[in-house]
Design a protein around this motif. Structure first.
Motif, PDB file in Angstrom:
ATOM      1  N   ALA A  48       9.905  -5.675 -67.947  1.00 54.01           N
ATOM      2  CA  ALA A  48       9.555  -7.092 -67.802  1.00 54.01           C
ATOM      3  C   ALA A  48       8.059  -7.225 -68.073  1.00 54.01           C
ATOM      4  O   ALA A  48       7.393  -6.239 -68.404  1.00 54.01           O
ATOM      5  CB  ALA A  48       9.902  -7.563 -66.397  1.00 54.01           C
ATOM      6  N   GLY A  49       7.525  -8.442 -67.931  1.00 53.25           N
ATOM      7  CA  GLY A  49       6.104  -8.596 -68.198  1.00 53.25           C
ATOM      8  C   GLY A  49       5.492  -9.813 -67.536  1.00 53.25           C
ATOM      9  O   GLY A  49       6.195 -10.682 -67.019  1.00 53.25           O
TER      10      GLY A  49
ATOM     11  N   ILE B 210       4.466 -12.359 -72.554  1.00 57.49           N
ATOM     12  CA  ILE B 210       5.550 -13.196 -73.096  1.00 57.49           C
ATOM     13  C   ILE B 210       4.954 -14.189 -74.098  1.00 57.49           C
ATOM     14  O   ILE B 210       5.493 -14.403 -75.178  1.00 57.49           O
ATOM     15  CB  ILE B 210       6.275 -13.971 -71.941  1.00 57.49           C
ATOM     16  CG1 ILE B 210       6.745 -13.067 -70.804  1.00 57.49           C
ATOM     17  CG2 ILE B 210       7.407 -14.857 -72.494  1.00 57.49           C
ATOM     18  CD1 ILE B 210       7.329 -11.754 -71.041  1.00 57.49           C
ATOM     19  N   ASP B 211       3.805 -14.797 -73.710  1.00 54.35           N
ATOM     20  CA  ASP B 211       3.174 -15.792 -74.592  1.00 54.35           C
ATOM     21  C   ASP B 211       2.814 -15.194 -75.952  1.00 54.35           C
ATOM     22  O   ASP B 211       2.826 -15.886 -76.970  1.00 54.35           O
ATOM     23  CB  ASP B 211       1.904 -16.354 -73.928  1.00 54.35           C
ATOM     24  CG  ASP B 211       2.248 -17.310 -72.782  1.00 54.35           C
ATOM     25  OD1 ASP B 211       3.442 -17.658 -72.655  1.00 54.35           O
ATOM     26  OD2 ASP B 211       1.340 -17.691 -72.016  1.00 54.35           O
TER      27      ASP B 211
ATOM     28  N   LYS C  96      11.104 -14.423 -73.377  1.00 58.35           N
ATOM     29  CA  LYS C  96      10.849 -15.284 -72.209  1.00 58.35           C
ATOM     30  C   LYS C  96      11.700 -14.873 -70.993  1.00 58.35           C
ATOM     31  O   LYS C  96      11.282 -15.011 -69.838  1.00 58.35           O
ATOM     32  CB  LYS C  96      11.129 -16.737 -72.621  1.00 58.35           C
ATOM     33  CG  LYS C  96      11.067 -17.764 -71.513  1.00 58.35           C
ATOM     34  CD  LYS C  96       9.656 -18.127 -71.117  1.00 58.35           C
ATOM     35  CE  LYS C  96       9.636 -19.096 -69.951  1.00 58.35           C
ATOM     36  NZ  LYS C  96       8.506 -18.968 -69.073  1.00 58.35           N
ATOM     37  N   THR C  97      12.901 -14.370 -71.291  1.00 58.55           N
ATOM     38  CA  THR C  97      13.818 -13.957 -70.213  1.00 58.55           C
ATOM     39  C   THR C  97      13.244 -12.816 -69.377  1.00 58.55           C
ATOM     40  O   THR C  97      13.758 -12.503 -68.321  1.00 58.55           O
ATOM     41  CB  THR C  97      15.155 -13.484 -70.819  1.00 58.55           C
ATOM     42  OG1 THR C  97      14.856 -12.630 -71.921  1.00 58.55           O
ATOM     43  CG2 THR C  97      16.014 -14.639 -71.252  1.00 58.55           C
ATOM     44  N   ARG C  98      12.178 -12.170 -69.872  1.00 53.51           N
ATOM     45  CA  ARG C  98      11.610 -11.017 -69.156  1.00 53.51           C
ATOM     46  C   ARG C  98      10.370 -11.391 -68.345  1.00 53.51           C
ATOM     47  O   ARG C  98       9.694 -10.527 -67.810  1.00 53.51           O
ATOM     48  CB  ARG C  98      11.224  -9.912 -70.161  1.00 53.51           C
ATOM     49  CG  ARG C  98      12.358  -9.453 -71.058  1.00 53.51           C
ATOM     50  CD  ARG C  98      13.383  -8.665 -70.271  1.00 53.51           C
ATOM     51  NE  ARG C  98      14.447  -8.173 -71.140  1.00 53.51           N
ATOM     52  CZ  ARG C  98      14.626  -6.884 -71.474  1.00 53.51           C
ATOM     53  NH1 ARG C  98      13.809  -5.974 -71.007  1.00 53.51           N
ATOM     54  NH2 ARG C  98      15.613  -6.531 -72.250  1.00 53.51           N
ATOM     55  N   GLN C  99      10.038 -12.674 -68.285  1.00 51.97           N
ATOM     56  CA  GLN C  99       8.812 -13.065 -67.565  1.00 51.97           C
ATOM     57  C   GLN C  99       9.018 -13.101 -66.052  1.00 51.97           C
ATOM     58  O   GLN C  99       9.958 -13.707 -65.542  1.00 51.97           O
ATOM     59  CB  GLN C  99       8.326 -14.436 -68.035  1.00 51.97           C
ATOM     60  CG  GLN C  99       6.992 -14.833 -67.389  1.00 51.97           C
ATOM     61  CD  GLN C  99       6.454 -16.135 -67.936  1.00 51.97           C
ATOM     62  OE1 GLN C  99       6.551 -16.398 -69.128  1.00 51.97           O
ATOM     63  NE2 GLN C  99       5.892 -16.954 -67.080  1.00 51.97           N
ATOM     64  N   VAL C 100       8.095 -12.465 -65.346  1.00 50.68           N
ATOM     65  CA  VAL C 100       8.125 -12.467 -63.878  1.00 50.68           C
ATOM     66  C   VAL C 100       7.097 -13.480 -63.383  1.00 50.68           C
ATOM     67  O   VAL C 100       5.971 -13.501 -63.861  1.00 50.68           O
ATOM     68  CB  VAL C 100       7.753 -11.059 -63.332  1.00 50.68           C
ATOM     69  CG1 VAL C 100       7.681 -11.064 -61.809  1.00 50.68           C
ATOM     70  CG2 VAL C 100       8.750 -10.019 -63.817  1.00 50.68           C
TER      71      VAL C 100
ATOM     72  N   SER D 269       6.719 -19.381 -63.421  1.00 55.43           N
ATOM     73  CA  SER D 269       7.436 -20.007 -64.525  1.00 55.43           C
ATOM     74  C   SER D 269       8.396 -19.036 -65.201  1.00 55.43           C
ATOM     75  O   SER D 269       8.896 -19.313 -66.286  1.00 55.43           O
ATOM     76  CB  SER D 269       6.453 -20.622 -65.526  1.00 55.43           C
ATOM     77  OG  SER D 269       5.328 -19.789 -65.702  1.00 55.43           O
ATOM     78  N   GLY D 270       8.654 -17.920 -64.523  1.00 53.36           N
ATOM     79  CA  GLY D 270       9.624 -16.954 -65.027  1.00 53.36           C
ATOM     80  C   GLY D 270      10.680 -16.688 -63.977  1.00 53.36           C
ATOM     81  O   GLY D 270      11.171 -17.615 -63.344  1.00 53.36           O
ATOM     82  N   LYS D 271      10.996 -15.415 -63.773  1.00 49.88           N
ATOM     83  CA  LYS D 271      12.044 -15.067 -62.815  1.00 49.88           C
ATOM     84  C   LYS D 271      11.466 -14.344 -61.607  1.00 49.88           C
ATOM     85  O   LYS D 271      10.352 -13.835 -61.649  1.00 49.88           O
ATOM     86  CB  LYS D 271      13.079 -14.168 -63.496  1.00 49.88           C
ATOM     87  CG  LYS D 271      13.919 -14.923 -64.508  1.00 49.88           C
ATOM     88  CD  LYS D 271      15.130 -14.131 -64.897  1.00 49.88           C
ATOM     89  CE  LYS D 271      16.080 -15.009 -65.694  1.00 49.88           C
ATOM     90  NZ  LYS D 271      17.260 -14.300 -66.116  1.00 49.88           N
TER      91      LYS D 271
END
Ligand SMILES: Cc1cc2nc3c(=O)[nH]c(=O)nc-3n(C[C@H](O)[C@H](O)[C@H](O)COP(=O)(O)OP(=O)(O)OC[C@H]3O[C@@H](n4cnc5c(N)ncnc54)[C@H](O)[C@@H]3O)c2cc1C
Length: 304
Positions: free
Chosen positions: A215-216, A221-222, A228-232, A235-237
């Motif tokens: 993840a990142g 991600i930007d 985008k699905t890997r954003q912690v 505004s992510g997960k």
């Protein structure tokens, strides 16, 4: 104290947050769960009211209103997720709502919550006049404690006298299926400190060895280095597994908001980096020097 849990269903599946909320409710007194879809609710502990109104969507607040009238709960718990917040916010005109809650207690019939304010910079303690709503952060309670055997009461939507305002047509899924980092037990997460896109390969190798996923942080991600699905983060997960390895991540509030893993290990060249404040183990090192050694060592252990 009587507590009503709003059970969240996505794509026909009870979401983990539901069990977490039941675990929270159990500590407060009498509790029941409302599920507004046709999902299999048998693993939710305790009393469950099931109203088959299709997939969870914003108009289901009308069902919650009717069940509140019928059951008279002192407290209604929602998960701090986009679909549950859509519903809780529509009830906020009538009931007090506390958001970003991570701890709920009941004393002498009063509800006290601890919640994160100003993006997590400040912790506030609030007393709620009942009936009230608490929107609880993912990862605040142990989901296993909310699992058990359900005693289900099914109610027809017509019996409640509510009319749907929105017809749910379906989910628009990303074209390429990706892993769900919020469900992974081990997450190897990279930040700007990784320096170059090519270095992510090493993080992927480490993740594979540990049986985890990569993840990142948002800048990664930007820049398009990970989807985008890997954003912690905010505004992510939110990650809730056993281990979160933060490699070259500073630990900005917006990032840390999404880190609810049981163990955080951080690697950073700056010993004052805020990520160390939320880490169980902190390593002051250059991640690009440490990673190859770490990968070799783990492979050696696994193969030996
Ligand atoms: C409304 C809003 C929402 C946001 N949502 C999110 C979100 O969901 N997720 C998110 O991540 N961010 C989010 N952000 C951005 C957030 O504020 C930070 O800017 C971001 O998290 C920083 O990412 P980073 O830690 O990778 O980068 P930086 O802050 O630049 O940190 C890089 C770190 O790497 C370290 N480092 C440098 N070189 C090395 C090396 N060789 N080895 C080891 N360590 C090294 C540095 O010491 C530093 O601590 C949001 C911001 C806003 C305003």
């Amino acid at each position: 104290m009587k507590v009503l849990v709003f059970g969240e269903v996505v794509d026909g599946t009870i979401q983990n947050i539901t069990y977490e909320l039941v675990a929270c409710a159990k500590k407060l007194g009498e509790y029941l769960t409302l599920v507004t879809s046709d999902a299999d609710v048998s693993s939710i502990d305790g009393r469950v009211i099931k109203v088959n109104a299709g997939e969870t969507n914003p108009w289901h607040y009308k069902i919650v209103e009717k069940v509140i009238e019928r059951e008279n709960p002192d407290l209604i718990l929602f998960g701090n997720t986009s679909s549950s917040v859509d519903i809780a916010s529509q009830l906020s005109a009538k009931l007090p709502v506390a958001t970003s809650v991570y701890e709920v207690s009941a004393e002498n019939g009063e509800v006290i919550v601890k919640s994160l304010s100003y993006g997590g910079k400040i912790i506030v303690e609030l007393k709620l006049t009942t009936p009230a709503i608490a929107v609880v952060n993912v990862g605040s309670y142990n989901a296993e404690d909310g699992k058990g055997t359900a005693s289900v009461e099914e109610i027809e939507i017509d019996e409640l006298g509510v009319r749907d305002g929105i017809e749910f047509l379906g989910y628009i899924k990303p074209e390429e299926e990706d892993v769900d980092i919020s469900k992974a037990e081990v997450v190897v997460s990279v930040g700007r400190g990784i320096g170059d896109e090519t270095n992510i390969e090493m993080a992927e190798e480490l993740a594979e060895l540990l049986g985890g996923v990569v993840a990142g942080s948002r800048p990664i991600i930007d820049q398009g280095w990970l989807p985008k699905t890997r954003q912690v983060g905010r505004s992510g997960k939110t990650v809730t597994g056993k281990l979160y390895l933060a490699l070259g991540i500073s630990g900005a509030t917006e990032h840390v908001e999404g880190v609810k893993a049981k163990n955080v290990i951080a690697v950073n060249t700056d010993k004052t980096a805020p990520i160390f404040r939320v880490s169980r183990l902190g390593i002051v090192a250059d991640v690009n020097e440490l990673l190859p050694t770490l990968v070799d060592k783990i492979r050696e252990i696994k193969e030996g």
